[in-house]
Design an enzyme around this catalytic site. Structure first.
Site, PDB file in Angstrom:
ATOM      1  N   HIS A 103       1.249   3.950   2.105  1.00 28.96           N
ATOM      2  CA  HIS A 103       1.749   4.703   3.244  1.00 28.96           C
ATOM      3  C   HIS A 103       3.273   4.777   3.123  1.00 28.96           C
ATOM      4  O   HIS A 103       3.916   3.827   2.645  1.00 28.96           O
ATOM      5  CB  HIS A 103       1.340   4.048   4.563  1.00 28.96           C
ATOM      6  N   ASP A 130       0.360  -4.082   6.857  1.00 28.81           N
ATOM      7  CA  ASP A 130      -0.613  -3.341   7.652  1.00 28.81           C
ATOM      8  C   ASP A 130      -2.051  -3.820   7.430  1.00 28.81           C
ATOM      9  O   ASP A 130      -2.612  -3.679   6.337  1.00 28.81           O
ATOM     10  CB  ASP A 130      -0.527  -1.859   7.310  1.00 28.81           C
ATOM     11  N   ASP A 133       6.012   4.528   4.872  1.00 24.66           N
ATOM     12  CA  ASP A 133       6.994   3.567   5.361  1.00 24.66           C
ATOM     13  C   ASP A 133       7.044   2.298   4.516  1.00 24.66           C
ATOM     14  O   ASP A 133       7.917   1.454   4.714  1.00 24.66           O
ATOM     15  CB  ASP A 133       6.745   3.229   6.838  1.00 24.66           C
ATOM     16  N   HIS A 166       0.861  -1.186   0.000  1.00 27.29           N
ATOM     17  CA  HIS A 166       0.000   0.000   0.000  1.00 27.29           C
ATOM     18  C   HIS A 166       0.896   1.235   0.000  1.00 27.29           C
ATOM     19  O   HIS A 166       2.129   1.118   0.077  1.00 27.29           O
ATOM     20  CB  HIS A 166      -0.954   0.002   1.193  1.00 27.29           C
ATOM     21  N   HIS A 177      -7.334  -2.240   6.011  1.00 23.20           N
ATOM     22  CA  HIS A 177      -6.500  -1.127   6.440  1.00 23.20           C
ATOM     23  C   HIS A 177      -7.207   0.159   5.996  1.00 23.20           C
ATOM     24  O   HIS A 177      -8.017   0.119   5.056  1.00 23.20           O
ATOM     25  CB  HIS A 177      -5.110  -1.252   5.812  1.00 23.20           C
TER      26      HIS A 177
END
Length: 312
Positions: A65, A211, A67, A63, A143
């Site tokens: 995000h 996540d 990090d 995904h 998520h």
């Protein structure tokens, strides 16, 4: 000699720490390399780990995000700079295509044409792996932004039994023909089948789950895998935060491993809120539910895929 191992390039969650870089995981599999979730600093971590851009055949982003993807520009530009000639497939959620392209072209550089985009849609998708010795599937996780987990599977095969082969006079080139064709004529004129001289050999499997909250897809990805790489962002006392942010605790990761018959559990994606003194508790909490092999990884660790299951 084939190598099947996980090279941990980073193991932090949203915020890197003095000891944990942003995410980054290179799965080496029989001469192929799958780079999962290259976070910020991945290019440098690859240098520390002794792996290069030439070792990357897939970039798999769960995904968008930061990090899990801020290392994409450096990795892509290193692929171009180092003249990687083989195709590099890039899998990512199709809903994040705009973010992928921003990352892919984040700075001025002499571009490469070896990267092939493989955007993922739907609840589940099977990716085209060509002649690779594995299949790769993705399943949508739970998520706040669209995220996918990945599952790599080696096809099932057979283990030839030396005693049964010898009893039927099958040796040398006849063994390979029997494996490939399913039946051969023995020197004494008898027809010998593969089933007479072999037992099933389960293919090895690896799942990569980042996540997510608990959902059916987590269990589908993890079912009977030899190696489960799974986020364990929080300890049990912070389970409310885990639920709020769409993450797992170490205890939940352990229960998943136990329920799914996992052989080796790899805990990663550790929140920066925890200090070194807290880290043993991640494995302890996972072990409350799971009695198998648990690895709480550190950056630059190498984790082997467990030896093949014995033929039944």
């Amino acid at each position: 000699m084939s190598v099947r191992e996980l090279v941990v390039l980073g193991s932090a969650s949203a915020v890197p720490t003095r000891t944990r870089n942003h995410n980054g995981y290179l799965l080496r599999w029989d001469g192929r390399g799958l780079l999962f979730d290259p976070g910020e600093g991945t290019q440098r971590q690859m240098a520390h780990a002794g792996v290069s851009a030439h070792d990357v055949d897939w970039i798999c982003v769960t995904h968008f995000h930061g990090d899990h993807c801020l290392g994409v520009p450096g990795v892509v530009q290193r692929i171009a700079r180092d003249g990687v000639a083989h195709p590099v497939d890039a899998a990512f959620p199709a809903s994040g295509t705009e973010y992928w392209r921003r990352l892919r072209h984040a700075a001025v550089f002499r571009d490469t044409d070896v990267i092939r985009e493989r955007p993922i849609t739907g609840a589940a998708a099977r990716l085209d792996t060509g002649d690779a010795p594995f299949t790769l599937t993705a399943r949508r996780l739970s998520h706040p932004v669209e995220a996918y987990g990945y599952r790599l599977e080696e096809p099932d095969g057979v283990t030839m039994l030396r005693g049964e082969l010898a009893a039927r006079g099958i040796q040398g080139p006849l063994v390979r023909r029997l494996q490939q064709e399913g039946r051969v004529v023995a020197p004494d004129g008898r027809t010998v089948t593969r089933e007479e001289c072999s037992v099933p050999r389960p293919g090895q499997k690896v799942a990569f789950v980042m996540d997510t909250g608990l959902c059916d897809a987590v269990h589908e990805l993890a079912a009977e895998v030899d190696l489960l790489v799974i986020e364990s962002t929080f300890l049990a006392e912070d389970s409310a935060l885990a639920s709020e942010y769409g993450h797992l605790t170490a205890a939940q990761a352990g229960r998943v491993a136990a329920d799914c018959g996992v052989r080796r559990l790899v805990l990663t994606h550790i929140s920066e809120r925890y200090g070194a003194e807290d880290e043993p508790r991640f494995a302890e909490q996972a072990a409350a539910a799971y009695s198998g092999d648990i690895v709480l990884v550190q950056d630059l660790d190498r984790v082997d895929v467990p030896p093949r299951r014995r033929a039944r």
